[in-house]
Scaffold this active site. Structure first.
Site, PDB file in Angstrom:
ATOM      1  N   GLU A 112      96.575  32.226 108.008  1.00  0.00           N
ATOM      2  CA  GLU A 112      96.602  33.594 107.068  1.00  0.00           C
ATOM      3  C   GLU A 112      97.881  33.775 106.611  1.00  0.00           C
ATOM      4  O   GLU A 112      98.246  34.209 105.375  1.00  0.00           O
ATOM      5  CB  GLU A 112      96.272  34.724 107.877  1.00  0.00           C
ATOM      6  CG  GLU A 112      94.763  34.637 108.360  1.00  0.00           C
ATOM      7  CD  GLU A 112      94.574  35.573 109.606  1.00  0.00           C
ATOM      8  OE1 GLU A 112      94.754  36.802 109.309  1.00  0.00           O
ATOM      9  OE2 GLU A 112      93.906  35.239 110.590  1.00  0.00           O
ATOM     10  N   GLU A 132      88.715  31.233 114.465  1.00  0.00           N
ATOM     11  CA  GLU A 132      88.571  32.598 115.485  1.00  0.00           C
ATOM     12  C   GLU A 132      87.046  32.593 115.763  1.00  0.00           C
ATOM     13  O   GLU A 132      87.003  33.339 116.809  1.00  0.00           O
ATOM     14  CB  GLU A 132      88.974  33.754 114.793  1.00  0.00           C
ATOM     15  CG  GLU A 132      90.731  33.700 114.511  1.00  0.00           C
ATOM     16  CD  GLU A 132      90.944  33.371 113.540  1.00  0.00           C
ATOM     17  OE1 GLU A 132      92.091  33.704 112.674  1.00  0.00           O
ATOM     18  OE2 GLU A 132      90.482  32.350 112.621  1.00  0.00           O
TER      19      GLU A 132
END
Length: 256
Positions: A112, A132
């Site tokens: 990210e 994730e």
């Protein structure tokens, strides 16, 4: 000044190196130090280009430290992910051109951070992804950039399955701009930053502002929604079980 990162400034260039053995896992301290470094850079009028990277050839960052995440409650999870977002936002919105030099693993929160940079250059050994879902939580905050960079279909697949892709696959999908031999990453990054430093600083600053304004108007609202979803996940036992299973190298047991 910093324990988990290094900040070096030289002739208009700031290099931020994530440096927390062994996999540069992002804990609360690293997030705070990265935020402080971004603030420092933003207040330094001499700096015009920033490089974010990891040490050596093995890892950019393998993501958030699961040991620090697994026992959070919904409030703590919301605070953690909000702090991570605010740190990344400082790099995304600063009036400097930010280059991610991706060496090795670039996962989760590290992916990210890289996606929030203006330009991404990857070593051939890079592994890039958002795993994730494999540890019981959704990909949120700046993961919202992935569909814009590589298309909705491919981004959905990456976030729903969680597998990393190679540097070459990332380049073909538009997630990184170029791929170089791992031994050439530093030289290639220097060549790129030298070119950027040779451009007019006002034009670069304004171009970045324009690019940020071109993001969808509800982009930040969508990120805030994702933070709420992340917190809600920790109201269940799923993140604790999935992360414990990951650390213990076993299959998770949901609903048992």
């Amino acid at each position: 000044m910093y324990d988990t990162i290094e900040l070096v400034k030289e002739r208009g260039l700031a290099t931020v190196t994530l440096n927390r053995p062994e996999l540069n896992l992002m804990n609360w301290q690293m997030i705070r130090e990265l935020a402080d470094a971004a603030k420092d850079i933003s207040h330094d009028e001499v700096i015009r280009v920033v490089v974010v990277t990891g040490p050596g050839e093995r890892v950019f960052t393998a993501g958030v430290d699961v040991h620090e995440m697994k026992d959070l409650d919904p409030s703590g999870a919301g605070q953690f992910i909000s702090d991570l977002h605010r740190m990344i936002l400082r790099f995304r919105e600063m009036d400097r051109i930010v280059v991610a030099a991706i060496n090795g693993y670039c996962l989760g929160g590290g992916c990210e951070l890289a996606m929030a940079c203006d330009i991404r250059i990857a070593a051939e050994n890079a592994q890039i992804g958002l795993p994730e879902i494999q540890v019981g939580i959704p990909s949120v905050i700046e993961a919202a950039l992935m569909p814009l960079l590589m298309g909705v279909g491919r981004a959905r697949e990456m976030m729903l399955i969680g597998d990393a892709i190679t540097a070459e696959e990332a380049a073909k999908a538009g997630l990184v701009g170029r791929v170089v031999a791992k031994a050439e990453l530093r030289n290639a990054t220097t060549e790129l930053t030298d070119r950027l430093l040779g451009y007019g600083p006002t034009a670069l600053r304004l171009q970045k502002r324009v690019l940020n304004r071109w993001l969808p108007p509800d982009f930040e609202e969508a990120i805030q929604y994702s933070i709420e979803a992340f917190s809600q996940c920790f109201a269940t036992g799923e993140p604790h079980e999935a992360m414990s299973a990951f650390l213990e190298k076993r299959a998770p047991r949901f609903g048992e």
